[in-house]
Write a protein that holds these residues in place. Structure first.
Motif, PDB file in Angstrom:
ATOM      1  N   ASP A  34     -12.378   8.680 -13.402  1.00 34.41           N
ATOM      2  CA  ASP A  34     -12.492   9.015 -12.037  1.00 34.41           C
ATOM      3  C   ASP A  34     -12.053  10.804 -12.046  1.00 34.41           C
ATOM      4  O   ASP A  34     -11.523  10.707 -11.574  1.00 34.41           O
ATOM      5  CB  ASP A  34     -11.600   8.102 -10.580  1.00 34.41           C
TER       6      ASP A  34
ATOM      7  N   ARG B  49       5.023   9.733  -7.125  1.00 35.02           N
ATOM      8  CA  ARG B  49       4.647   9.238  -6.181  1.00 35.02           C
ATOM      9  C   ARG B  49       5.214  10.090  -5.012  1.00 35.02           C
ATOM     10  O   ARG B  49       4.933  10.321  -4.124  1.00 35.02           O
ATOM     11  CB  ARG B  49       4.571   8.092  -6.073  1.00 35.02           C
TER      12      ARG B  49
ATOM     13  N   LEU C 257      -1.932  -1.488  -9.181  1.00 34.59           N
ATOM     14  CA  LEU C 257      -1.086   0.176  -9.188  1.00 34.59           C
ATOM     15  C   LEU C 257       0.062   0.570  -8.024  1.00 34.59           C
ATOM     16  O   LEU C 257       0.213  -0.088  -7.538  1.00 34.59           O
ATOM     17  CB  LEU C 257      -1.716   1.366  -8.806  1.00 34.59           C
TER      18      LEU C 257
ATOM     19  N   LEU D 137      -5.488   8.825  -5.793  1.00 33.19           N
ATOM     20  CA  LEU D 137      -5.141   8.612  -6.377  1.00 33.19           C
ATOM     21  C   LEU D 137      -3.820   9.136  -7.373  1.00 33.19           C
ATOM     22  O   LEU D 137      -4.374  10.185  -8.362  1.00 33.19           O
ATOM     23  CB  LEU D 137      -5.927   7.685  -7.031  1.00 33.19           C
TER      24      LEU D 137
ATOM     25  N   PRO E  91       2.790   1.666  -5.604  1.00 31.09           N
ATOM     26  CA  PRO E  91       1.223   2.147  -4.381  1.00 31.09           C
ATOM     27  C   PRO E  91       2.341   3.927  -4.272  1.00 31.09           C
ATOM     28  O   PRO E  91       3.007   4.466  -5.083  1.00 31.09           O
ATOM     29  CB  PRO E  91       1.675   1.624  -3.475  1.00 31.09           C
ATOM     30  N   PRO E  92       1.348   4.506  -3.563  1.00 35.54           N
ATOM     31  CA  PRO E  92       1.655   5.940  -3.380  1.00 35.54           C
ATOM     32  C   PRO E  92       2.873   6.098  -2.968  1.00 35.54           C
ATOM     33  O   PRO E  92       3.101   5.099  -2.100  1.00 35.54           O
ATOM     34  CB  PRO E  92       1.133   6.232  -2.850  1.00 35.54           C
TER      35      PRO E  92
ATOM     36  N   ALA F 258      -9.599  11.350  -9.389  1.00 31.06           N
ATOM     37  CA  ALA F 258      -8.124  11.169  -9.478  1.00 31.06           C
ATOM     38  C   ALA F 258      -6.724  12.115 -10.253  1.00 31.06           C
ATOM     39  O   ALA F 258      -7.588  13.163 -11.134  1.00 31.06           O
ATOM     40  CB  ALA F 258      -7.893   9.933 -10.328  1.00 31.06           C
TER      41      ALA F 258
ATOM     42  N   THR G  82       0.742  -1.294   0.163  1.00 39.10           N
ATOM     43  CA  THR G  82      -0.086  -0.482  -0.138  1.00 39.10           C
ATOM     44  C   THR G  82       0.647   1.410  -0.151  1.00 39.10           C
ATOM     45  O   THR G  82       0.799   2.432   0.179  1.00 39.10           O
ATOM     46  CB  THR G  82      -0.987  -0.147   1.628  1.00 39.10           C
TER      47      THR G  82
ATOM     48  N   VAL H 113      -1.416   8.370 -10.437  1.00 42.88           N
ATOM     49  CA  VAL H 113      -1.391   7.808 -12.233  1.00 42.88           C
ATOM     50  C   VAL H 113      -0.137   8.259 -13.391  1.00 42.88           C
ATOM     51  O   VAL H 113      -1.005   9.600 -13.855  1.00 42.88           O
ATOM     52  CB  VAL H 113      -1.910   7.012 -12.377  1.00 42.88           C
TER      53      VAL H 113
ATOM     54  N   ILE I 170     -10.969   4.393 -13.746  1.00 39.47           N
ATOM     55  CA  ILE I 170      -9.994   5.141 -12.924  1.00 39.47           C
ATOM     56  C   ILE I 170      -9.148   6.361 -13.932  1.00 39.47           C
ATOM     57  O   ILE I 170      -9.393   7.202 -13.850  1.00 39.47           O
ATOM     58  CB  ILE I 170      -8.085   4.901 -12.856  1.00 39.47           C
TER      59      ILE I 170
END
Length: 441
Positions: free
Chosen positions: A393, A227, A317, A327, A319-320, A396, A182, A329, A390
């Motif tokens: 969204d 990220r 994906l 989220l 993770p952060p 996002a 996560t 990306v 995604i």
């Protein structure tokens, strides 16, 4: 979707492939007539008495067949002959073809930077009003901005991808008790655990892609920048508001290097020479556990490989940095642009910018679209269904692939080459300094 959005959506082939469609339902092999087709969806376009429209792009082989099938009924009902030519050399040759007056009527361009170059040289036609209306209805303003230059809108988006997926074997994770990470720290802990188990190296990858060798490594850097440093720094980096050798970019290289330059985690000897299409395949043979690649990599697994949470392969994906981070990306896509004008060209462009076309193409399988009119349930796998959600969204954070937004001298030259040198032993500082020095003044 908030955003401030690579190409290589498809597998290259050894030589250019040519496929055509003339009132057919597939690739020219099966003739069909309007009487055999439900044309109610296409009545507003009118009919064109066999007018021909030529289209070119990088899409080849099976993906080209699927693309052609997505406009087959439209071509039949409007009596427009659509001839499509897919070539691995499209990106390198299209500007030269346009300069010589030999460009196709329509181009499917996989890089915003190339769209900008073609527009700046006066090769492109502004998008018809019908295409702009569809784009305003079915895409976010950010997507529209990727093909708008000097306040002129040149073309609608088509397909899309989400980068930063990490592919794995669900069976192996279940057998060995591995948990989906996560945070980035948990991803490194998982990497260390797999390495300690000693069955195989944790990661596998491939960087070879002909003249574009190195591009998969740029995706790693972009994912870490987004990220670790956040979307604002990502935008500043892409727009050269901070230098390429800024400390945030150095940090992203170093984070990626903890895996990509560590022979205990990945086969550093074969990394550069392994074709990117083959990079993740060792997962199927139990020779590695993790592979960083985009949603479009699904087409590379081969016939009979099930992509599902309980299938042969699946993906999560990257993770952060922090589990509470929103989220975010990276991804890519194509733009459909015109080099010529005619009523038939306008009709084809309008269809390709519609939700009807997007749903038909997604239903053919193997890809997704950021068109908000797409029904996610039409996707060919649970992963691609999640990918569409995604892209749709609104909460996002989405950023287009950075190297595709940078000037060509950097994004498709010094950055790619810099990755190769970096993986071959160059230091991070040496690499980012060299790329910074290549940025056009």
């Amino acid at each position: 979707m908030s955003s401030a959005f690579k190409r290589r959506l498809l597998i290259p082939i050894a030589a250019a492939g040519v496929v055509g469609l003339a009132l057919t339902g597939c690739t020219g092999d099966t003739q069909q007539s309007a009487e055999d087709t439900d044309c109610s969806e296409y009545e507003s376009y009118g009919t064109f008495d066999g007018d021909e429209v030529t289209i070119s792009g990088t899409i080849v082989e099976t993906e080209a067949d699927r693309l052609i099938a997505s406009w087959a009924d439209f071509a039949t009902c409007t009596d427009i002959t659509i001839d499509y030519q897919g070539s691995r050399d499209f990106e390198g040759n299209i500007a030269q073809l346009a300069e010589g007056g030999n460009a196709p009527d329509i181009g499917i361009v996989p890089q915003p930077g190339l769209v900008s170059l073609l527009a700046e040289n006066g090769y492109l036609q502004p998008a018809p009003a019908e295409v702009e209306a569809n784009t305003d209805e079915f895409w976010s303003p950010d997507w529209k901005a990727y093909s708008t230059f000097d306040d002129v809108f040149y073309g609608a988006p088509m397909l899309a991808s989400v980068k930063g997926y990490i592919w794995y074997s669900p069976a192996e994770f279940e057998e060995k008790g591995y948990e989906t990470p996560t945070t980035l720290d948990e991803l490194m802990e998982l990497t260390e655990t797999i390495a300690a188990d000693g069955d195989h190296l944790p990661w596998c990858a491939g960087m070879e892609s002909g003249d574009a060798t190195g591009w998969p490594g740029t995706d790693w850097i972009e994912d870490f920048v987004l990220r670790e440093a956040g979307p604002d720094v990502y935008d500043q980096w892409v727009n050269h508001e901070i230098p390429f050798n800024d400390t945030a970019i150095v940090g992203a290289f170093d984070s990626a290097g903890e895996i990509l330059k560590n022979s205990e985690y990945i086969d550093t000897e074969s990394l550069i020479s392994t074709p990117f299409q083959e990079g993740g395949l060792p997962i199927l043979d139990g020779q590695c556990s993790l592979h960083h690649q985009a949603s479009f990599y699904e087409v590379n697994w081969g016939e009979g490989v099930e992509v599902a949470p309980d299938g042969d392969v699946y993906a999560f994906l990257m993770p952060p940095a922090d589990a509470d981070d929103p989220l975010a990306v990276t991804g890519g896509g194509e733009t459909v642009v015109a080099f010529e004008t005619s009523d038939a060209i306008t009709a084809v462009l309008t269809h390709m910018s519609s939700d009807t076309f997007a749903n038909l193409r997604v239903e053919q399988g193997g890809t997704v679209s950021a068109n908000t009119g797409v029904d996610p349930s039409l996707a060919s796998s649970p992963l691609l269904e999640d990918t569409i959600e995604i892209l749709q969204d609104p909460d996002a954070t989405f950023r287009y692939d950075g190297s595709d937004l940078m000037p060509g001298a950097v994004g498709s030259n010094s950055f790619w080459k810099g990755i190769v040198g970096w993986l071959s032993g160059d230091s991070t500082q040496q690499t980012v300094d060299a790329i910074e020095s290549s940025w056009p003044q």
